[in-house]
Design a protein around this motif. Structure first.
Motif, PDB file in Angstrom:
ATOM      1  N   ASN A 116       4.062  -1.878   6.606  1.00  0.00           N
ATOM      2  CA  ASN A 116       3.983  -0.529   7.171  1.00  0.00           C
ATOM      3  C   ASN A 116       2.588  -0.301   7.786  1.00  0.00           C
ATOM      4  O   ASN A 116       1.588  -0.212   7.075  1.00  0.00           O
ATOM      5  CB  ASN A 116       4.262   0.469   6.036  1.00  0.00           C
ATOM      6  N   GLY A 156       2.572   4.653 -16.141  1.00  0.00           N
ATOM      7  CA  GLY A 156       1.798   5.748 -15.542  1.00  0.00           C
ATOM      8  C   GLY A 156       2.246   5.782 -14.097  1.00  0.00           C
ATOM      9  O   GLY A 156       2.407   4.732 -13.485  1.00  0.00           O
ATOM     10  N   GLY A 157       2.460   6.948 -13.567  1.00  0.00           N
ATOM     11  CA  GLY A 157       2.980   7.034 -12.202  1.00  0.00           C
ATOM     12  C   GLY A 157       1.882   7.196 -11.170  1.00  0.00           C
ATOM     13  O   GLY A 157       0.756   6.717 -11.359  1.00  0.00           O
ATOM     14  N   VAL A 158       2.230   7.899 -10.083  1.00  0.00           N
ATOM     15  CA  VAL A 158       1.313   8.052  -8.949  1.00  0.00           C
ATOM     16  C   VAL A 158       0.010   8.749  -9.370  1.00  0.00           C
ATOM     17  O   VAL A 158      -1.081   8.366  -8.939  1.00  0.00           O
ATOM     18  CB  VAL A 158       2.021   8.828  -7.807  1.00  0.00           C
ATOM     19  N   PRO A 202       7.823  -3.397  -3.897  1.00  0.00           N
ATOM     20  CA  PRO A 202       9.006  -2.753  -4.488  1.00  0.00           C
ATOM     21  C   PRO A 202       9.757  -3.602  -5.521  1.00  0.00           C
ATOM     22  O   PRO A 202       9.984  -3.162  -6.637  1.00  0.00           O
ATOM     23  CB  PRO A 202       9.895  -2.456  -3.276  1.00  0.00           C
ATOM     24  N   VAL A 262       6.168 -12.488  -0.419  1.00  0.00           N
ATOM     25  CA  VAL A 262       4.712 -12.376  -0.236  1.00  0.00           C
ATOM     26  C   VAL A 262       3.972 -13.582  -0.820  1.00  0.00           C
ATOM     27  O   VAL A 262       2.998 -14.057  -0.244  1.00  0.00           O
ATOM     28  CB  VAL A 262       4.203 -11.043  -0.844  1.00  0.00           C
ATOM     29  N   ASP A 269       0.205  -4.786   4.653  1.00  0.00           N
ATOM     30  CA  ASP A 269       1.461  -4.104   4.343  1.00  0.00           C
ATOM     31  C   ASP A 269       2.312  -4.194   5.612  1.00  0.00           C
ATOM     32  O   ASP A 269       1.769  -4.222   6.725  1.00  0.00           O
ATOM     33  CB  ASP A 269       1.199  -2.628   3.987  1.00  0.00           C
ATOM     34  N   PHE A 289       8.868  10.361 -12.138  1.00  0.00           N
ATOM     35  CA  PHE A 289       9.430   9.014 -12.018  1.00  0.00           C
ATOM     36  C   PHE A 289      10.866   9.153 -11.506  1.00  0.00           C
ATOM     37  O   PHE A 289      11.755   9.647 -12.221  1.00  0.00           O
ATOM     38  CB  PHE A 289       9.382   8.323 -13.396  1.00  0.00           C
ATOM     39  N   LEU A 314      13.934   4.619  -8.971  1.00  0.00           N
ATOM     40  CA  LEU A 314      13.085   3.615  -9.639  1.00  0.00           C
ATOM     41  C   LEU A 314      13.649   3.284 -11.024  1.00  0.00           C
ATOM     42  O   LEU A 314      13.632   2.132 -11.461  1.00  0.00           O
ATOM     43  CB  LEU A 314      11.647   4.125  -9.771  1.00  0.00           C
ATOM     44  N   ASP A 362      14.799  -0.391 -12.381  1.00  0.00           N
ATOM     45  CA  ASP A 362      14.326  -1.028 -13.616  1.00  0.00           C
ATOM     46  C   ASP A 362      15.488  -1.370 -14.554  1.00  0.00           C
ATOM     47  O   ASP A 362      15.499  -2.427 -15.193  1.00  0.00           O
ATOM     48  CB  ASP A 362      13.320  -0.116 -14.337  1.00  0.00           C
ATOM     49  N   MET A 393       1.929   3.810  -5.018  1.00  0.00           N
ATOM     50  CA  MET A 393       1.016   3.377  -6.082  1.00  0.00           C
ATOM     51  C   MET A 393      -0.156   2.574  -5.502  1.00  0.00           C
ATOM     52  O   MET A 393      -1.325   2.838  -5.796  1.00  0.00           O
ATOM     53  CB  MET A 393       1.768   2.492  -7.090  1.00  0.00           C
ATOM     54  N   GLY A 394       0.175   1.560  -4.698  1.00  0.00           N
ATOM     55  CA  GLY A 394      -0.828   0.610  -4.219  1.00  0.00           C
ATOM     56  C   GLY A 394      -1.930   1.248  -3.395  1.00  0.00           C
ATOM     57  O   GLY A 394      -3.092   0.841  -3.474  1.00  0.00           O
ATOM     58  N   LEU A 436       0.839  -1.209   0.000  1.00  0.00           N
ATOM     59  CA  LEU A 436       0.000   0.000   0.000  1.00  0.00           C
ATOM     60  C   LEU A 436       0.870   1.253   0.000  1.00  0.00           C
ATOM     61  O   LEU A 436       0.654   2.168   0.793  1.00  0.00           O
ATOM     62  CB  LEU A 436      -0.920  -0.018   1.225  1.00  0.00           C
ATOM     63  N   GLY A 437       1.858   1.296  -0.879  1.00  0.00           N
ATOM     64  CA  GLY A 437       2.781   2.435  -0.949  1.00  0.00           C
ATOM     65  C   GLY A 437       2.253   3.525  -1.868  1.00  0.00           C
ATOM     66  O   GLY A 437       1.051   3.724  -2.018  1.00  0.00           O
ATOM     67  N   SER A 496       3.730  -5.341  -9.453  1.00  0.00           N
ATOM     68  CA  SER A 496       5.055  -4.791  -9.185  1.00  0.00           C
ATOM     69  C   SER A 496       5.907  -4.921 -10.453  1.00  0.00           C
ATOM     70  O   SER A 496       5.616  -5.746 -11.309  1.00  0.00           O
ATOM     71  CB  SER A 496       5.749  -5.593  -8.071  1.00  0.00           C
ATOM     72  N   THR A 497       6.969  -4.109 -10.563  1.00  0.00           N
ATOM     73  CA  THR A 497       7.917  -4.307 -11.664  1.00  0.00           C
ATOM     74  C   THR A 497       9.032  -5.208 -11.145  1.00  0.00           C
ATOM     75  O   THR A 497       9.774  -4.825 -10.239  1.00  0.00           O
ATOM     76  CB  THR A 497       8.518  -2.963 -12.125  1.00  0.00           C
TER      77      THR A 497
HETATM   78  P1  NAD Z   1       6.518   1.940  -2.518  1.00  0.00           P
HETATM   79  O1  NAD Z   1       7.851   1.629  -1.964  1.00  0.00           O
HETATM   80  O2  NAD Z   1       5.942   3.306  -2.312  1.00  0.00           O
HETATM   81  O3  NAD Z   1       5.435   0.888  -1.929  1.00  0.00           O
HETATM   82  C1  NAD Z   1       5.696  -0.455  -1.692  1.00  0.00           C
HETATM   83  C2  NAD Z   1       4.894  -0.900  -0.478  1.00  0.00           C
HETATM   84  O4  NAD Z   1       5.149  -2.299  -0.263  1.00  0.00           O
HETATM   85  C3  NAD Z   1       5.274  -0.173   0.817  1.00  0.00           C
HETATM   86  O5  NAD Z   1       4.116   0.312   1.452  1.00  0.00           O
HETATM   87  C4  NAD Z   1       5.971  -1.257   1.641  1.00  0.00           C
HETATM   88  O6  NAD Z   1       5.786  -1.086   3.061  1.00  0.00           O
HETATM   89  C5  NAD Z   1       5.276  -2.511   1.144  1.00  0.00           C
HETATM   90  N1  NAD Z   1       6.024  -3.743   1.377  1.00  0.00           N
HETATM   91  C6  NAD Z   1       7.336  -3.976   1.153  1.00  0.00           C
HETATM   92  N2  NAD Z   1       7.643  -5.253   1.452  1.00  0.00           N
HETATM   93  C7  NAD Z   1       6.510  -5.834   1.886  1.00  0.00           C
HETATM   94  C8  NAD Z   1       6.187  -7.149   2.339  1.00  0.00           C
HETATM   95  N3  NAD Z   1       7.105  -8.123   2.403  1.00  0.00           N
HETATM   96  N4  NAD Z   1       4.914  -7.391   2.710  1.00  0.00           N
HETATM   97  C9  NAD Z   1       3.975  -6.415   2.648  1.00  0.00           C
HETATM   98  N5  NAD Z   1       4.213  -5.169   2.220  1.00  0.00           N
HETATM   99  C10 NAD Z   1       5.480  -4.871   1.841  1.00  0.00           C
HETATM  100  O7  NAD Z   1       6.597   1.575  -4.071  1.00  0.00           O
HETATM  101  P2  NAD Z   1       5.665   2.155  -5.258  1.00  0.00           P
HETATM  102  O8  NAD Z   1       6.218   3.447  -5.756  1.00  0.00           O
HETATM  103  O9  NAD Z   1       4.245   2.058  -4.835  1.00  0.00           O
HETATM  104  O10 NAD Z   1       5.980   1.088  -6.410  1.00  0.00           O
HETATM  105  C11 NAD Z   1       5.476  -0.243  -6.342  1.00  0.00           C
HETATM  106  C12 NAD Z   1       5.881  -0.965  -7.622  1.00  0.00           C
HETATM  107  O11 NAD Z   1       5.345  -0.269  -8.748  1.00  0.00           O
HETATM  108  C13 NAD Z   1       7.402  -1.046  -7.838  1.00  0.00           C
HETATM  109  O12 NAD Z   1       7.720  -2.306  -8.341  1.00  0.00           O
HETATM  110  C14 NAD Z   1       7.663   0.058  -8.852  1.00  0.00           C
HETATM  111  O13 NAD Z   1       8.807  -0.211  -9.644  1.00  0.00           O
HETATM  112  C15 NAD Z   1       6.389   0.026  -9.669  1.00  0.00           C
HETATM  113  N6  NAD Z   1       6.051   1.312 -10.319  1.00  0.00           N
HETATM  114  C16 NAD Z   1       6.134   2.478  -9.610  1.00  0.00           C
HETATM  115  C17 NAD Z   1       5.808   3.675 -10.252  1.00  0.00           C
HETATM  116  C18 NAD Z   1       5.889   4.994  -9.490  1.00  0.00           C
HETATM  117  O14 NAD Z   1       5.814   6.040 -10.145  1.00  0.00           O
HETATM  118  N7  NAD Z   1       6.006   4.990  -8.180  1.00  0.00           N
HETATM  119  C19 NAD Z   1       5.402   3.692 -11.595  1.00  0.00           C
HETATM  120  C20 NAD Z   1       5.309   2.476 -12.274  1.00  0.00           C
HETATM  121  C21 NAD Z   1       5.634   1.285 -11.626  1.00  0.00           C
END
Ligand code: NAD
Length: 323
Positions: A60, A150-152, A93, A101, A58, A266, A270, A274, A39-40, A36-37, A122-123
């Motif tokens: 967190n 697409g980002g956040v 991540p 997971v 999560d 971006f 990140l 990638d 993006m999630g 739930l970061g 995830s990527t």
């Molecule tokens: P983030 O770090 O903000 O969120 C990841 C979440 O996963 C965090 O809340 C973290 O606490 C949780 N987490 C980590 N390990 C865990 C575990 N073992 N069990 C449960 N929860 C766990 O990352 P994000 O920016 O949301 O990106 C997520 C994915 O999306 C990545 O693979 C990234 O490459 C991809 N992505 C991100 C973007 C961007 O703009 N942020 C864009 C496209 C793709």
């Protein structure tokens, strides 16, 4: 022959127009969401808004509390989260987090009910998706990779593009859920091919951004006005997404990271992540990627120079230097 059918089972009412020979995609209502970061959290909230019943997990605690406040149930680990749902979506991540997971001691595979659809957005390395898919099959579970572009902001607006790898039948089933959080859902092939598409695109993006930054830096050193150069390039053969819609020179385009001190967008970390995945995929398949490898090194140097929190278009400032 075509008919209209209204299905009342789904959380929101769906209307399908399909032929007698078509298979009907399943409708789901109970989803487990892990990760739930940045993006999630938005993706999960959009599912809640559309009436899906969500159980979230999560590591967190404050990320979980935020979703519980929005109406989700919480679970103490991925195994508990996956016990009583029809679909699991993960947005984590990187490789090891996704492996933990799904296949770890308290992982999703240990408890999910037969036929549960597992969607990892995830990527990660395509081989990680393929490894999990094999194990999932042994538990009679269906795993697909579905990374996003697409980002956040796109996650918030529900306009992500999903690059999906998996069987056509699973893709059709996943579509009704992914359409709630994305605007483009593309079937790229078998498991791993969503990740393959994502990595190829991001490698090209890194290379074209560095090329654009080089060209604009050289132009300015030669005395050219950056706006004039942008005008020429964007109506000539050098045009690309980075020059036209995401120009790295501040002030050429409004409302993009380069015009707000490279904030948002971006991040360079990140991009380095990638490009690291690209590097190992290319090593494994023996595909020569001289420019991809160089892009990886350049972005690592960008981070070493203190730009780790900035958008990846900051490579322009890295090349320009202080003068
Ligand atoms: P983030 O770090 O903000 O969120 C990841 C979440 O996963 C965090 O809340 C973290 O606490 C949780 N987490 C980590 N390990 C865990 C575990 N073992 N069990 C449960 N929860 C766990 O990352 P994000 O920016 O949301 O990106 C997520 C994915 O999306 C990545 O693979 C990234 O490459 C991809 N992505 C991100 C973007 C961007 O703009 N942020 C864009 C496209 C793709």
């Amino acid at each position: 022959m075509s008919v209209f059918v209204i299905l009342m089972k789904s959380p929101s009412m769906h209307i399908f127009n399909f032929s007698f020979t078509a298979t009907v995609a399943r409708c789901y209502s109970k989803i487990g969401f892990v990760g739930l970061g940045n993006m999630g959290s938005h993706m999960a909230k959009n599912l809640l808004k559309k009436g899906y019943k969500l159980t979230v997990y999560d590591v967190n605690k404050s990320a979980v509390a935020n979703l519980v406040e929005a109406g989700a149930n919480n679970a103490p680990n991925a195994a508990e989260m996956s016990k009583d749902v029809e679909v699991v979506i993960s947005m984590l991540p990187s490789n090891q987090h996704v492996l933990d997971v799904y296949t770890g001691e308290n992982g999703t595979l240990s408890t999910a009910r037969k036929n549960t659809l597992l969607i990892d957005s995830s990527t990660v390395d395509p081989s990680v998706s393929q490894t999990i898919a094999l194990q999932a099959r042994k538990h009679n579970l269906r795993f697909m990779d579905s990374p996003v572009s697409g980002g956040v902001n796109a996650a918030k607006d529900g306009t992500l593009t999903f690059m999906v790898g998996g069987s056509k039948a699973d893709f059709d089933d996943a579509k009704s859920v992914l359409e709630v959080i994305g605007s483009r859902i593309v079937h790229c092939g078998d498991v791993g091919m969503g990740q393959a598409a994502k990595l190829c695109n991001n490698m090209l993006l890194a290379i074209s951004m560095i090329g654009t930054a080089e060209a604009f830096n050289l132009g300015q050193k030669l005395g050219l006005d950056a706006k004039v150069l942008a005008d020429i390039i964007n109506s000539s053969s050098g045009r690309c997404w980075s020059s036209d819609l995401y120009n790295p020179v501040p002030g050429i385009l409004p409302n993009i990271p380069s015009s707000r001190n490279y904030e948002g967008g971006f991040g360079t970390t990140l991009m380095v992540k990638d490009l690291g995945l690209v590097q190992s995929a290319a090593t494994r398949t023996q595909a020569p990627i001289p420019l991809g490898s160089l892009a990886h090194q350049i972005y690592r140097a960008v981070i070493a120079q203190g730009f780790s929190t900035k958008d990846f278009s900051v490579v322009y400032q890295f090349l320009k230097g202080k003068n």
